[in-house]
Write a protein that holds these residues in place. Structure first.
Motif, short mmCIF file in Angstrom:
data_model
loop_
_atom_site.label_atom_id
_atom_site.label_comp_id
_atom_site.label_asym_id
_atom_site.label_seq_id
_atom_site.Cartn_x
_atom_site.Cartn_y
_atom_site.Cartn_z
N PHE A 52 5.62 -19.75 112.75
CA PHE A 52 4.85 -18.75 112.00
C PHE A 52 5.75 -17.60 111.54
CE2 PHE A 52 1.36 -20.79 114.38
CZ PHE A 52 0.63 -21.22 113.30
N ASP A 53 6.75 -17.27 112.33
CA ASP A 53 7.71 -16.25 111.90
C ASP A 53 8.42 -16.67 110.61
OD1 ASP A 53 7.03 -14.70 114.09
OD2 ASP A 53 8.79 -15.30 115.27
N TYR A 54 8.80 -17.94 110.55
CA TYR A 54 9.44 -18.45 109.33
C TYR A 54 8.48 -18.39 108.15
CZ TYR A 54 13.86 -20.43 111.08
OH TYR A 54 15.12 -20.61 111.58
N LEU A 55 7.24 -18.80 108.37
CA LEU A 55 6.27 -18.81 107.28
C LEU A 55 5.97 -17.41 106.77
CD1 LEU A 55 3.68 -21.52 108.42
CD2 LEU A 55 5.55 -21.75 106.79
N GLU A 58 10.84 -14.34 104.76
CA GLU A 58 11.39 -14.79 103.48
C GLU A 58 11.87 -16.24 103.54
OE1 GLU A 58 14.31 -12.15 101.91
OE2 GLU A 58 13.12 -10.38 102.36
N ALA A 59 12.21 -16.71 104.73
CA ALA A 59 12.81 -18.05 104.87
C ALA A 59 11.84 -19.14 104.45
CB ALA A 59 13.27 -18.26 106.31
N GLY A 60 10.64 -19.09 104.94
CA GLY A 60 9.62 -20.06 104.57
C GLY A 60 9.78 -21.41 105.23
#
Length: 51
Positions: free
Chosen positions: A5-8, A11-13
């Protein structure tokens, strides 16, 4: 799971998450499929009640 969820949220996605954790690709796609189906089902229920 929090990392996902941190990635989502960042900015990384999703693409970057899958690059960083390629061994999780199948599991991620399965989770996204379940979420997508649940969202579609919810939309159908809302549409049915509003018609």
């Amino acid at each position: 799971m929090q990392t996902f969820f941190d990635y989502l949220e960042g900015e990384a996605g999703l693409t970057e998450f899958l690059k960083d954790f390629p061994h999780l690709q199948t599991q991620v796609l399965q989770v996204l499929e379940v979420i997508a189906k649940a969202m579609l089902n919810q939309e159908q229920i809302i549409y049915a009640h509003s018609a």
